[in-house]
Design an enzyme around this catalytic site. Structure first.
Site, PDB file in Angstrom:
ATOM      1  N   ASP A  65       1.045  -1.092  -0.036  1.00 59.63           N
ATOM      2  CA  ASP A  65       0.043   0.035  -0.029  1.00 59.63           C
ATOM      3  C   ASP A  65       1.038   1.261   0.011  1.00 59.63           C
ATOM      4  O   ASP A  65       1.530   1.473   0.998  1.00 59.63           O
ATOM      5  CB  ASP A  65      -0.856   0.138   1.097  1.00 59.63           C
ATOM      6  CG  ASP A  65      -1.792   1.290   1.442  1.00 59.63           C
ATOM      7  OD1 ASP A  65      -1.454   2.298   0.571  1.00 59.63           O
ATOM      8  OD2 ASP A  65      -2.659   1.137   2.161  1.00 59.63           O
ATOM      9  N   SER A 144      -0.497  14.840 -13.639  1.00 57.11           N
ATOM     10  CA  SER A 144      -1.562  14.915 -14.610  1.00 57.11           C
ATOM     11  C   SER A 144      -1.867  16.386 -15.049  1.00 57.11           C
ATOM     12  O   SER A 144      -1.297  17.268 -14.708  1.00 57.11           O
ATOM     13  CB  SER A 144      -2.824  14.440 -13.929  1.00 57.11           C
ATOM     14  OG  SER A 144      -3.978  14.921 -14.246  1.00 57.11           O
ATOM     15  N   TYR A 157      -8.310  15.366  -6.757  1.00 60.55           N
ATOM     16  CA  TYR A 157      -7.164  14.648  -7.627  1.00 60.55           C
ATOM     17  C   TYR A 157      -6.185  15.820  -8.241  1.00 60.55           C
ATOM     18  O   TYR A 157      -4.894  15.541  -8.092  1.00 60.55           O
ATOM     19  CB  TYR A 157      -7.992  14.141  -8.752  1.00 60.55           C
ATOM     20  CG  TYR A 157      -7.133  13.189  -9.739  1.00 60.55           C
ATOM     21  CD1 TYR A 157      -6.649  11.819  -9.297  1.00 60.55           C
ATOM     22  CD2 TYR A 157      -6.842  13.891 -11.032  1.00 60.55           C
ATOM     23  CE1 TYR A 157      -5.943  11.493 -10.089  1.00 60.55           C
ATOM     24  CE2 TYR A 157      -6.084  13.077 -11.948  1.00 60.55           C
ATOM     25  CZ  TYR A 157      -5.472  11.758 -11.359  1.00 60.55           C
ATOM     26  OH  TYR A 157      -4.754  11.370 -12.197  1.00 60.55           O
ATOM     27  N   LYS A 161      -2.204  16.041  -7.757  1.00 54.78           N
ATOM     28  CA  LYS A 161      -1.390  15.835  -8.727  1.00 54.78           C
ATOM     29  C   LYS A 161      -0.280  17.284  -8.750  1.00 54.78           C
ATOM     30  O   LYS A 161       0.664  17.199  -9.075  1.00 54.78           O
ATOM     31  CB  LYS A 161      -2.058  15.720 -10.058  1.00 54.78           C
ATOM     32  CG  LYS A 161      -2.551  14.199 -10.095  1.00 54.78           C
ATOM     33  CD  LYS A 161      -1.630  13.329  -9.984  1.00 54.78           C
ATOM     34  CE  LYS A 161      -2.068  11.901 -10.132  1.00 54.78           C
ATOM     35  NZ  LYS A 161      -1.207  10.886  -9.924  1.00 54.78           N
TER      36      LYS A 161
END
Ligand SMILES: NC(=O)c1ccc[n+]([C@@H]2O[C@H](COP(=O)([O-])OP(=O)(O)OC[C@H]3O[C@@H](n4cnc5c(N)ncnc54)[C@H](O)[C@@H]3O)[C@@H](O)[C@H]2O)c1
Length: 267
Positions: A65, A144, A157, A161
């Site tokens: 993990d 991203s 998100y 990023k």
């Protein structure tokens, strides 16, 4: 003929599917020993496929993990004991869910930050001493286009990023100043045809939230191989002067003015 990654050892996180699986296969094809990590046991199948193709002991799966600090300590100790070195770290594992600033809750924000951003800190922090001790190498962080463009449906998100980008810049300059021959770069794709993109697309459609013109967005979606090729370049010594770069792999998504008509389409 010498292979591009001969004698190099690479760790690739999130390697059970999508971009991570492609990275592992391509780096192995070019001569690297690859350690695939993932929270899913499915990565064992990818490792088996690589070993079948390129020889036993080319690939090793270690369950991990990426948001767990101890898992990084154990992984780096294992890498050192078994291979004696580490040249390449690809921080690839991440999760995605869609939520705007009003839809997201604190638990969702923290979950995304933990898996997508904390993990990159933990991995880089744990791996850097071994990469340095191996004479230098390459840390490749998956970011991203959401780190550089506003994406209202992906608030957490995009922030995670952007954190990856910020960390990468600091690490790149630290390494350059130290002269340790370690490079650290980010890759910024727009869409990639992987399970992650398909799952979120289906979820959006199910909730009646188709947010973009599908035809138009398809222009910017690439195959995972396009990302793996970029990872290969950054992993190899061919990119020895590329440090701290933000490489967009997006077919111009981040620079295309949305308000201008397309001069090549039929009138
Ligand atoms: N798919 C896209 O459109 C797209 C666009 C831009 C950037 N990216 C980035 O590219 C990278 C690869 O994405 P993908 O599309 O291949 O995703 P994917 O969902 O297909 O694969 C991600 C992998 O990460 C693993 N993973 C998730 N949580 C984990 C954890 N806590 N610990 C260990 N492993 C874990 C999953 O099991 C899976 O194998 C990600 O960093 C993603 O954010 C993807």
């Amino acid at each position: 003929m010498t292979q591009r990654l001969e004698n190099k050892v690479a760790i690739i996180t999130g390697a059970s599917r999508g971009v991570g699986a492609e990275n592992a296969k391509l780096l192995a094809k070019h001569g690297a020993k690859v350690i695939l990590t993932d929270i899913s046991d499915e990565a064992q199948k990818v490792a088996d496929e690589i070993n079948h193709k390129y020889g036993q002991e080319t690939a090793l799966f270690i369950k991990q993990d990426v948001s767990c600090e101890q898992s990084w300590t154990d992984l780096i100790a294992h890498t050192k004991a078994q291979f004696g070195r580490l040249d390449i770290l690809v921080n690839n594992a991440a999760i995605l869910h869609h939520a705007s600033i009003t839809e997201e809750d604190f638990a969702g924000w923290q979950r995304i930050m933990k898996i997508n951003a904390d993990s990159v800190f933990l991995g880089t922090h744990a791996a850097l001493p071994l990469i340095e001790a191996s004479g230098g190498g390459s840390i490749i962080n998956m970011s991203s286009t959401s780190a550089i463009m506003g994406m209202p449906h992906f608030v957490a998100y995009g922030a995670s990023k952007a954190a990856v980008r910020g960390l990468t810049q600091s690490v790149a300059v630290y390494c350059a100043q130290k002269g340790n021959k370690v490079r650290c770069n980010t890759i910024h794709p727009d869409g990639i045809a992987t399970p992650m993109a398909m799952e979120v697309g289906m979820d959006l459609a199910r909730k009646g939230k188709v947010v973009a013109d599908r035809e138009r967005s398809m222009t910017y979606i690439c195959a995972p191989q396009a990302i793996a090729n970029t990872v290969l370049f950054l992993a190899s010594d061919e990119s020895s002067h590329v440090n701290g770069a933000a490489i967009t792999v997006d077919n111009g998504a981040t620079i295309a003015p949305p308000y201008l008509p397309n001069p090549t389409s039929a009138q």
